[in-house]
Design an enzyme around this catalytic site. Structure first.
Site, PDB file in Angstrom:
ATOM      1  CG  ASN A 121      -4.056  -4.274   3.789  1.00  0.00           C
ATOM      2  OD1 ASN A 121      -3.572  -4.247   2.670  1.00  0.00           O
ATOM      3  ND2 ASN A 121      -3.324  -4.150   4.874  1.00  0.00           N
TER       4      ASN A 121
ATOM      5  NE  ARG B 142      -2.183  -1.216   3.489  1.00  0.00           N
ATOM      6  CZ  ARG B 142      -2.425  -0.683   4.686  1.00  0.00           C
ATOM      7  NH1 ARG B 142      -3.445   0.124   4.874  1.00  0.00           N
ATOM      8  NH2 ARG B 142      -1.660  -0.971   5.706  1.00  0.00           N
TER       9      ARG B 142
END
Length: 91
Positions: free
Chosen positions: A37, A19
């Site tokens: 997520n 990320r």
């Protein structure tokens, strides 16, 4: 032309800086949206940008922006453009 996509990335993509690395790439390319997520181990991305920048973004995501991650699959679909997005966020 401005395009928007919902992207689902599967593989070893959680707990490996995926990320964070995605945000760095998004910021460099001027991508707006967010990355987060999911409980199934995937990473979801909602992104919008000019079509050329989106193509570059998709290519970089597909080979993993993090050296510790492994991307097994990337699925995307077009979504409506949101004119109110101003940055790319990591959730």
């Amino acid at each position: 032309m401005l395009v928007a996509k919902k992207i689902i990335v599967r593989g070893r993509v959680q707990g490996v800086g995926f990320r964070y690395s995605t945000k760095i790439i998004a910021d460099k390319l001027g991508i707006k949206g967010s990355v987060w997520n999911e409980t199934d181990g995937s990473v979801h991305i909602e992104a919008q940008a000019e079509s050329d920048a989106m193509s570059d973004f998709m290519a970089k995501i597909s080979v993993s922006p993090s050296p510790y991650a492994r991307v097994d699959s990337v699925n995307s679909k077009d979504i409506p453009v949101n004119e109110h997005l101003h940055r790319f966020r990591t959730l």
